[in-house]
Design a protein around this motif. Structure first.
Motif, PDB file in Angstrom:
ATOM      1  N   PRO A  59      16.594   6.629   8.245  1.00 14.14           N
ATOM      2  CA  PRO A  59      16.785   5.287   8.227  1.00 14.14           C
ATOM      3  C   PRO A  59      18.405   4.976   8.611  1.00 14.14           C
ATOM      4  N   ILE A  60      18.210   3.796   9.259  1.00 13.20           N
ATOM      5  CA  ILE A  60      19.704   3.155   9.542  1.00 13.20           C
ATOM      6  C   ILE A  60      19.484   1.708   9.071  1.00 13.20           C
ATOM      7  N   PRO A  61      20.920   0.998   9.364  1.00 13.25           N
ATOM      8  CA  PRO A  61      20.820  -0.342   8.595  1.00 13.25           C
ATOM      9  C   PRO A  61      19.959  -1.378   9.361  1.00 13.25           C
ATOM     10  N   TRP A  62      19.841  -2.519   8.804  1.00 18.22           N
ATOM     11  CA  TRP A  62      19.062  -3.576   9.742  1.00 18.22           C
ATOM     12  C   TRP A  62      17.442  -3.037   9.589  1.00 18.22           C
ATOM     13  N   GLY A  63      17.200  -2.538   8.220  1.00 21.33           N
ATOM     14  CA  GLY A  63      15.743  -2.081   8.259  1.00 21.33           C
ATOM     15  C   GLY A  63      15.026  -1.444   9.296  1.00 21.33           C
ATOM     16  N   THR A  64      15.833  -0.436   9.921  1.00 20.02           N
ATOM     17  CA  THR A  64      15.240   0.056  11.048  1.00 20.02           C
ATOM     18  C   THR A  64      15.500   1.553  10.709  1.00 20.02           C
ATOM     19  N   TRP A 153      25.093  12.004  21.876  1.00 21.98           N
ATOM     20  CA  TRP A 153      25.052  10.702  21.791  1.00 21.98           C
ATOM     21  C   TRP A 153      24.868   9.750  22.887  1.00 21.98           C
ATOM     22  N   LEU A 154      25.425  10.368  24.104  1.00 19.09           N
ATOM     23  CA  LEU A 154      25.021   9.717  25.317  1.00 19.09           C
ATOM     24  C   LEU A 154      23.626   9.911  25.724  1.00 19.09           C
ATOM     25  N   ALA A 155      23.119  11.191  25.670  1.00 20.85           N
ATOM     26  CA  ALA A 155      21.674  11.499  25.734  1.00 20.85           C
ATOM     27  C   ALA A 155      20.521  10.526  24.999  1.00 20.85           C
ATOM     28  N   ILE A 156      20.790   9.772  23.941  1.00 19.40           N
ATOM     29  CA  ILE A 156      20.075   8.917  23.305  1.00 19.40           C
ATOM     30  C   ILE A 156      20.510   7.620  23.736  1.00 19.40           C
ATOM     31  N   PHE A 157      21.701   7.206  23.662  1.00 15.57           N
ATOM     32  CA  PHE A 157      22.128   5.884  24.064  1.00 15.57           C
ATOM     33  C   PHE A 157      21.934   5.525  25.425  1.00 15.57           C
ATOM     34  N   ILE A 158      22.122   6.228  26.467  1.00 16.90           N
ATOM     35  CA  ILE A 158      21.674   5.655  28.035  1.00 16.90           C
ATOM     36  C   ILE A 158      20.299   5.640  28.251  1.00 16.90           C
ATOM     37  N   PRO A 159      19.243   6.592  27.614  1.00 17.11           N
ATOM     38  CA  PRO A 159      17.902   6.422  27.830  1.00 17.11           C
ATOM     39  C   PRO A 159      17.507   5.099  27.073  1.00 17.11           C
ATOM     40  N   ALA A 160      18.145   4.690  25.821  1.00 20.01           N
ATOM     41  CA  ALA A 160      17.704   3.354  25.282  1.00 20.01           C
ATOM     42  C   ALA A 160      18.147   2.273  26.113  1.00 20.01           C
ATOM     43  N   ILE A 161      19.343   2.273  26.960  1.00 18.36           N
ATOM     44  CA  ILE A 161      19.641   1.406  27.829  1.00 18.36           C
ATOM     45  C   ILE A 161      18.654   1.140  28.858  1.00 18.36           C
ATOM     46  N   ALA A 162      18.465   2.257  29.349  1.00 18.25           N
ATOM     47  CA  ALA A 162      17.379   2.279  30.621  1.00 18.25           C
ATOM     48  C   ALA A 162      16.139   1.769  30.111  1.00 18.25           C
ATOM     49  N   CYS A 163      15.682   2.144  28.768  1.00 17.26           N
ATOM     50  CA  CYS A 163      14.555   1.647  28.217  1.00 17.26           C
ATOM     51  C   CYS A 163      14.474   0.142  28.116  1.00 17.26           C
ATOM     52  N   ALA A 164      15.707  -0.421  27.593  1.00 18.55           N
ATOM     53  CA  ALA A 164      15.745  -2.077  27.448  1.00 18.55           C
ATOM     54  C   ALA A 164      15.519  -2.631  29.129  1.00 18.55           C
ATOM     55  N   VAL A 165      15.936  -1.945  29.871  1.00 17.13           N
ATOM     56  CA  VAL A 165      16.061  -2.701  31.334  1.00 17.13           C
ATOM     57  C   VAL A 165      14.524  -2.555  31.864  1.00 17.13           C
ATOM     58  N   GLU A 166      13.817  -1.213  31.577  1.00 16.98           N
ATOM     59  CA  GLU A 166      12.581  -1.087  31.989  1.00 16.98           C
ATOM     60  C   GLU A 166      11.682  -2.295  31.340  1.00 16.98           C
ATOM     61  N   ILE A 184      22.487  -1.323  20.092  1.00 15.67           N
ATOM     62  CA  ILE A 184      23.117  -1.013  18.898  1.00 15.67           C
ATOM     63  C   ILE A 184      22.637  -0.120  17.831  1.00 15.67           C
ATOM     64  N   TYR A 185      20.993  -0.404  17.809  1.00 17.33           N
ATOM     65  CA  TYR A 185      19.986   0.571  16.967  1.00 17.33           C
ATOM     66  C   TYR A 185      20.329   2.054  17.620  1.00 17.33           C
ATOM     67  N   HIS A 186      20.310   2.442  18.855  1.00  8.98           N
ATOM     68  CA  HIS A 186      20.476   3.780  19.223  1.00  8.98           C
ATOM     69  C   HIS A 186      21.892   4.500  19.200  1.00  8.98           C
ATOM     70  N   ALA A 187      22.796   3.456  19.291  1.00  9.59           N
ATOM     71  CA  ALA A 187      24.175   3.734  19.169  1.00  9.59           C
ATOM     72  C   ALA A 187      24.284   4.550  17.651  1.00  9.59           C
ATOM     73  N   VAL A 188      23.674   3.949  16.774  1.00  9.24           N
ATOM     74  CA  VAL A 188      23.689   4.272  15.386  1.00  9.24           C
ATOM     75  C   VAL A 188      22.825   5.556  15.389  1.00  9.24           C
ATOM     76  N   ILE A 189      21.592   5.599  15.596  1.00 11.79           N
ATOM     77  CA  ILE A 189      20.788   6.788  15.615  1.00 11.79           C
ATOM     78  C   ILE A 189      21.341   8.017  16.374  1.00 11.79           C
ATOM     79  N   GLY A 190      22.332   7.699  17.347  1.00 12.79           N
ATOM     80  CA  GLY A 190      22.693   8.694  18.230  1.00 12.79           C
ATOM     81  C   GLY A 190      23.991   9.366  17.277  1.00 12.79           C
ATOM     82  N   ILE A 191      24.644   8.842  16.358  1.00 15.27           N
ATOM     83  CA  ILE A 191      25.564   9.204  15.642  1.00 15.27           C
ATOM     84  C   ILE A 191      24.969  10.078  14.483  1.00 15.27           C
ATOM     85  N   VAL A 192      23.930   9.373  13.608  1.00 17.24           N
ATOM     86  CA  VAL A 192      23.474  10.065  12.465  1.00 17.24           C
ATOM     87  C   VAL A 192      22.496  10.998  12.723  1.00 17.24           C
TER      88      VAL A 192
END
Lengths: 227, 117
Positions: A59-64, A153-166, A184-192
């Motif tokens: 779980p991360i904040p914002w009910g996600t 961290w970059l290995a989940i953040f960058i794909p999330a950005i790519a996914c948003a563009v796609e 934002i969501y994946h930046a947090v998931i990338g840390i925890v």
């Protein structure tokens, strides 16, 4: 980050399948050439672990919530981004066909994001950070941990950005808000999840079972391991 | 297979199974990052479709209903399936290599003998 069926128009799905073909082909050629009796069981175990840990949403904040991808971890341990691409390709096929997690038509885009992009970004950013000489940092395990954490961290953040563009190209997400929320969501998931777990596993292996690291040519990793 | 390698395989598989069993009890039910983002946009509403019926949808065994135990069995099955696919594929891929290595050796041996004669 598993894109379901219906989010991306079929013709765009086809484009992603075409994009991943050369990468999957090169990964299979790599496996044919590099794998041996010692590495195959390690790859099997990594695939099983990646499948299991992807079922564990943190779980991360914002009910996600979110889970680890694991491509960077596999690439760092085996010493090649192709290892991450192959394992994520196989894990995503099992998830899509057997468990309905991630679409079948979206298999191409999911392999592209979580296999290809994640493996290359994670592995090469890890190597780049590992090769920076930091003088006051005598404890090389700390250096290894930082490199693995940032790489993952970059290995989940960058794909999330790519996914948003796609998904913007697919007409499913608006560009700016899509980038913001996915980022934002994946930046947090990338840390925890991604960063924390990858760094822990890599440092644990370096400490107790350094023989598992396959990249013998990678002297930075060897130094970390022998120290 | 060497004893060290066997140990890695046994220990790693055990760890993966433990995570698989624990996952449905520990995992958050909240939507993931992508689903949360999609919930915010009307353009993504109702777009999701199912192109294929999966045997264990949403990581559960249909006959056992949707609960943690059903989930644990499904995830353990998935973990074992993944392990077997990876081992099968890679042993299959490298078996060809071994065979061709052997035949090269046989050829080399053969040419040695022909040189001698």
């Amino acid at each position: 980050m598993h894109v379901p069926d219906g989010f991306i128009p079929l013709w765009q799905c086809a484009v992603y399948f075409l994009i991943i073909i050369p990468f999957v082909y090169l990964s299979l050629r790599w496996a044919e050439k590099e794998l041996d009796e010692r590495k195959i069981p390690i790859l099997g175990v990594l695939a099983a672990a990646i499948f299991a840990i992807q079922a564990l949403n943190i779980p991360i904040p914002w009910g996600t919530s979110g889970h680890m991808v694991g491509a960077a971890m596999a690439a760092i341990i085996i010493g090649s981004p192709y290892a991450g691409i192959l394992l994520l390709t196989l894990v995503l096929i099992v998830q899509g066909f057997v468990f309905g997690d991630g679409g079948i038509t979206a298999l191409g885009v999911n392999i592209f994001n979580m296999g290809v992009i994640s493996s290359f970004v994670g592995y090469y950013s890890f190597k780049a950070i590992k090769s920076i000489k930091i003088k006051p940092m005598k404890d090389s395990n700390t250096h290894l941990m930082i490199a693995a954490f940032i790489g993952a961290w970059l290995a989940i953040f960058i794909p999330a950005i790519a996914c948003a563009v796609e998904l913007w190209l697919a007409g499913t997400f608006p560009l700016i808000q899509g980038l913001l929320l996915m980022g934002i969501y994946h930046a947090v998931i990338g840390i925890v999840a991604e960063g924390f777990i990858t760094a822990t596993v890599v440092v644990t292996i370096a400490t107790y079972r350094s023989d598992i690291f396959s990249d013998k040519k990678d002297r930075t990793l060897d130094q970390a391991v022998s120290a | 297979m060497k004893a060290r390698t066997r140990k890695i395989l046994a220990f790693g598989t055990l760890m993966a199974i433990i995570i698989a069993v624990a996952a449905p009890f520990l995992a958050s039910d909240n939507p993931d990052g992508l689903e949360s983002t999609a919930e915010d946009f009307e353009s993504a509403d109702d777009k999701e479709s199912q192109a294929h019926d999966s045997p264990m949808p949403d990581y559960s065994i249909p006959a056992l209903g949707e609960n943690e135990y059903s989930g644990a069995i499904a995830i353990v099955l998935g973990t074992v399936i993944t392990l077997l696919i990876v081992l099968g594929l890679f042993y299959g891929l490298t078996a060809g290599k071994k065979r061709s290595n052997k035949s090269e050796k046989v050829k080399a041996k053969g040419s040695d003998e022909s040189n001698r004669s």
